[in-house]
Design a protein around this motif. Structure first.
Motif, mmCIF file in Angstrom:
data_model
loop_
_atom_site.group_PDB
_atom_site.id
_atom_site.type_symbol
_atom_site.label_atom_id
_atom_site.label_comp_id
_atom_site.label_asym_id
_atom_site.label_seq_id
_atom_site.Cartn_x
_atom_site.Cartn_y
_atom_site.Cartn_z
ATOM 1 N N HIS A 295 48.281 -51.618 -50.033
ATOM 2 C CA HIS A 295 48.529 -51.096 -51.378
ATOM 3 C C HIS A 295 48.728 -49.581 -51.308
ATOM 4 O O HIS A 295 48.037 -48.887 -50.572
ATOM 5 C CB HIS A 295 47.333 -51.413 -52.279
ATOM 6 N N GLY A 296 49.682 -49.057 -52.069
ATOM 7 C CA GLY A 296 49.983 -47.627 -52.037
ATOM 8 C C GLY A 296 48.805 -46.742 -52.390
ATOM 9 O O GLY A 296 48.681 -45.626 -51.890
ATOM 10 N N SER A 297 47.909 -47.241 -53.248
ATOM 11 C CA SER A 297 46.744 -46.452 -53.647
ATOM 12 C C SER A 297 45.493 -46.842 -52.867
ATOM 13 O O SER A 297 44.373 -46.609 -53.327
ATOM 14 C CB SER A 297 46.488 -46.621 -55.148
ATOM 15 N N SER A 298 45.676 -47.426 -51.693
ATOM 16 C CA SER A 298 44.552 -47.901 -50.880
ATOM 17 C C SER A 298 43.530 -46.805 -50.601
ATOM 18 O O SER A 298 43.884 -45.693 -50.196
ATOM 19 C CB SER A 298 45.046 -48.450 -49.543
ATOM 20 N N ASN A 299 42.249 -47.146 -50.812
ATOM 21 C CA ASN A 299 41.176 -46.282 -50.343
ATOM 22 C C ASN A 299 40.764 -46.759 -48.943
ATOM 23 O O ASN A 299 41.418 -47.641 -48.376
ATOM 24 C CB ASN A 299 39.991 -46.308 -51.323
ATOM 25 N N ALA A 300 39.712 -46.190 -48.394
ATOM 26 C CA ALA A 300 39.300 -46.539 -47.031
ATOM 27 C C ALA A 300 38.993 -48.027 -46.904
ATOM 28 O O ALA A 300 39.408 -48.686 -45.945
ATOM 29 C CB ALA A 300 38.085 -45.710 -46.629
ATOM 30 N N LYS A 301 38.271 -48.580 -47.876
ATOM 31 C CA LYS A 301 37.895 -49.994 -47.835
ATOM 32 C C LYS A 301 39.126 -50.892 -47.844
ATOM 33 O O LYS A 301 39.212 -51.865 -47.087
ATOM 34 C CB LYS A 301 36.994 -50.324 -49.031
ATOM 35 N N ALA A 302 40.095 -50.570 -48.710
ATOM 36 C CA ALA A 302 41.308 -51.376 -48.813
ATOM 37 C C ALA A 302 42.118 -51.310 -47.526
ATOM 38 O O ALA A 302 42.679 -52.319 -47.081
ATOM 39 C CB ALA A 302 42.156 -50.903 -49.996
ATOM 40 N N PHE A 303 42.180 -50.121 -46.912
ATOM 41 C CA PHE A 303 42.963 -50.005 -45.680
ATOM 42 C C PHE A 303 42.275 -50.769 -44.547
ATOM 43 O O PHE A 303 42.943 -51.403 -43.728
ATOM 44 C CB PHE A 303 43.162 -48.534 -45.295
ATOM 45 N N CYS A 304 40.957 -50.729 -44.508
ATOM 46 C CA CYS A 304 40.210 -51.497 -43.516
ATOM 47 C C CYS A 304 40.465 -52.994 -43.715
ATOM 48 O O CYS A 304 40.649 -53.740 -42.745
ATOM 49 C CB CYS A 304 38.719 -51.188 -43.606
ATOM 50 N N SER A 305 40.501 -53.433 -44.977
ATOM 51 C CA SER A 305 40.784 -54.844 -45.270
ATOM 52 C C SER A 305 42.188 -55.223 -44.825
ATOM 53 O O SER A 305 42.419 -56.342 -44.353
ATOM 54 C CB SER A 305 40.622 -55.108 -46.774
ATOM 55 N N ALA A 306 43.142 -54.298 -44.966
ATOM 56 C CA ALA A 306 44.511 -54.550 -44.509
ATOM 57 C C ALA A 306 44.552 -54.710 -42.989
ATOM 58 O O ALA A 306 45.290 -55.545 -42.461
ATOM 59 C CB ALA A 306 45.431 -53.416 -44.952
ATOM 60 N N ILE A 307 43.766 -53.913 -42.288
ATOM 61 C CA ILE A 307 43.684 -54.041 -40.823
ATOM 62 C C ILE A 307 43.056 -55.376 -40.449
ATOM 63 O O ILE A 307 43.494 -56.039 -39.498
ATOM 64 C CB ILE A 307 42.887 -52.863 -40.221
ATOM 65 N N ARG A 308 42.043 -55.801 -41.203
ATOM 66 C CA ARG A 308 41.430 -57.115 -40.957
ATOM 67 C C ARG A 308 42.464 -58.220 -41.121
ATOM 68 O O ARG A 308 42.525 -59.166 -40.329
ATOM 69 C CB ARG A 308 40.266 -57.339 -41.919
ATOM 70 N N GLN A 309 43.284 -58.088 -42.147
ATOM 71 C CA GLN A 309 44.334 -59.074 -42.396
ATOM 72 C C GLN A 309 45.356 -59.078 -41.257
ATOM 73 O O GLN A 309 45.805 -60.146 -40.813
ATOM 74 C CB GLN A 309 45.022 -58.747 -43.725
ATOM 75 N N ALA A 310 45.707 -57.889 -40.766
ATOM 76 C CA ALA A 310 46.647 -57.784 -39.650
ATOM 77 C C ALA A 310 46.070 -58.448 -38.395
ATOM 78 O O ALA A 310 46.781 -59.133 -37.647
ATOM 79 C CB ALA A 310 46.955 -56.313 -39.370
ATOM 80 N N LYS A 311 44.784 -58.251 -38.163
ATOM 81 C CA LYS A 311 44.099 -58.848 -37.009
ATOM 82 C C LYS A 311 44.143 -60.378 -37.093
ATOM 83 O O LYS A 311 44.477 -61.068 -36.117
ATOM 84 C CB LYS A 311 42.653 -58.351 -36.959
ATOM 85 N N GLN A 312 43.825 -60.916 -38.281
ATOM 86 C CA GLN A 312 43.847 -62.363 -38.477
ATOM 87 C C GLN A 312 45.270 -62.910 -38.330
ATOM 88 O O GLN A 312 45.480 -63.988 -37.753
ATOM 89 C CB GLN A 312 43.287 -62.707 -39.854
ATOM 90 N N PHE A 313 46.227 -62.173 -38.881
ATOM 91 C CA PHE A 313 47.639 -62.569 -38.812
ATOM 92 C C PHE A 313 48.054 -62.743 -37.351
ATOM 93 O O PHE A 313 48.682 -63.743 -36.979
ATOM 94 C CB PHE A 313 48.470 -61.478 -39.496
ATOM 95 N N HIS A 314 47.688 -61.794 -36.514
ATOM 96 C CA HIS A 314 48.046 -61.859 -35.090
ATOM 97 C C HIS A 314 47.301 -62.983 -34.380
ATOM 98 O O HIS A 314 47.899 -63.753 -33.616
ATOM 99 C CB HIS A 314 47.739 -60.522 -34.409
ATOM 100 N N GLU A 315 46.011 -63.089 -34.624
ATOM 101 C CA GLU A 315 45.178 -64.043 -33.891
ATOM 102 C C GLU A 315 45.515 -65.503 -34.189
ATOM 103 O O GLU A 315 45.379 -66.366 -33.313
ATOM 104 C CB GLU A 315 43.698 -63.798 -34.222
ATOM 105 N N THR A 316 45.945 -65.784 -35.408
ATOM 106 C CA THR A 316 46.158 -67.176 -35.802
ATOM 107 C C THR A 316 47.502 -67.756 -35.367
ATOM 108 O O THR A 316 47.720 -68.966 -35.484
ATOM 109 C CB THR A 316 46.026 -67.326 -37.330
ATOM 110 N N GLY A 317 48.408 -66.922 -34.883
ATOM 111 C CA GLY A 317 49.685 -67.423 -34.375
ATOM 112 C C GLY A 317 50.617 -67.983 -35.434
ATOM 113 O O GLY A 317 51.430 -68.872 -35.150
#
Length: 342
Positions: A295-317
């Motif tokens: 999200h364009g207005s992401s705070n630290a928590k939101a950006f960390c959640s986006a990284i978590r999503q990216a990690k899951q996206f990669h791991e799940t194939g």
């Protein structure tokens, strides 16, 4: 796992990005490759006591502004933090890319620099949104304002795979955004898409009206990018207005303030369920490698959640499964055409 992060994308960059990355390193155990002006990144980290442990910096002197034409990312803006990050992902020097920068530039850049999955007609922005029940996936949220029926059918397939693998929904219900639930509703695009989606291997449940979406009518809601973006913005606006009005009601007088204390836990649970920072960002489905739009207005928590999503996206194939499904569908279409011609 190494996540590439655009340090200068978003309203609160680079501070919120660096804080979110520090949180992700600590909580998720990932390594981070930051793209952006190295001197500015290091200065921001020093001034705010942010540890850059397990983070590398890839110098990118320019920034992709919201006013810049999205297509400029491939030429005039090729040295921006976003462009450098996407090229680094394409080169295989990271496992996923996260940016809170310009949506248009990210879609164009991912398509031109990272490339689409072979056979996918268009990449789509897929936003995870809250409902009264479980979260659902809305796609497309603005990458393609004009779509064909075949594109909507592919969005349904890609969204179904994502919900299965990343969010753990066993048999995702895929719905088509429309002005009525009847099969005959909608314009030519919706009518043609309905017939394709009805015959698709995923679990298509038919048309879904906007008023039913917040009540968990489906797990994947498919729409053209114009309609999807309107739904997304309205959804965010109504949620925000509701929270403001609820807060005003409980602050009205002493009695209502006491009432607020009695239902505080329930209100906090409701706020958390409707909070976009819990979901972090939107995957760009159809691209050959994981790309997440925070999200364009992401705070630290939101950006960390986006990284978590990216990690899951990669791991799940998920990308491999989408590629396999598109390939099989193409082969089946070819075989059917050969049989017909014979």
């Amino acid at each position: 796992m190494k996540i590439i992060a655009d340090a200068f994308g978003g309203d609160h960059a680079p501070l919120a990005v660096l804080q979110g990355c520090e949180m992700a390193v600590r909580e998720l155990g990932v390594e981070i490759l930051l793209t952006g002006d190295q001197a500015k990144i290091e200065a921001c980290a020093r001034e705010n006591n942010i540890s850059l442990t397990h983070m590398e910096i890839l110098h990118a002197p320019d920034v992709m502004g919201m006013e810049d034409a999205p297509t400029s990312i491939a030429k005039e803006k090729s040295e921006t933090s976003m462009a450098v990050g996407l090229k680094t992902l394409a080169a295989g020097e990271g496992d996923a890319f996260v940016s809170a920068g310009s949506t248009g530039a990210l879609v164009v850049g991912a398509t031109l620099l990272v490339k689409r999955i072979r056979g996918v007609r268009r990449a789509a922005i897929a936003s995870v949104l809250p409902s009264n029940g479980a979260p659902f996936l809305l796609m497309d949220c603005g990458a393609n304002t004009e779509c064909t029926a075949q594109m909507l059918d592919q969005f349904g397939a890609m969204g179904s795979f994502y919900m299965q693998r990343v969010l753990g929904v066993t048999r995702p219900r895929v719905g088509l955004a429309n002005i009525g639930v009847e099969k005959t509703k909608g314009g030519p695009l919706q009518l043609e898409a309905y017939s394709l989606m009805e015959a698709a291997p995923y679990h298509f449940i038919g048309n879904v009206e906007a008023r039913d979406v917040p009540f968990g009518a489906c797990d994947v809601l498919v729409a053209d990018g114009f309609t999807g973006n309107m739904l997304l913005k309205m959804y965010e606006g109504v949620a925000g207005a509701m929270m403001v009005n609820i807060k005003a009601i409980f602050k009205k007088n002493l009695l209502t303030k006491l009432g607020a204390l009695m239902v505080k836990n329930g209100l906090m649970d409701f706020k958390k369920r409707m909070d976009y920072t819990e979901f972090g960002g939107a995957p760009l489905l159809g691209i050959a490698k994981p790309v997440i739009k925070a999200h364009g207005s992401s705070n630290a928590k939101a950006f960390c959640s986006a990284i978590r999503q990216a990690k899951q996206f990669h791991e799940t194939g998920v990308i491999g499964e989408i590629a396999g499904a598109v390939s099989r569908a193409k082969q089946e279409l070819g075989q059917a055409a050969s049989t017909t011609n014979a």
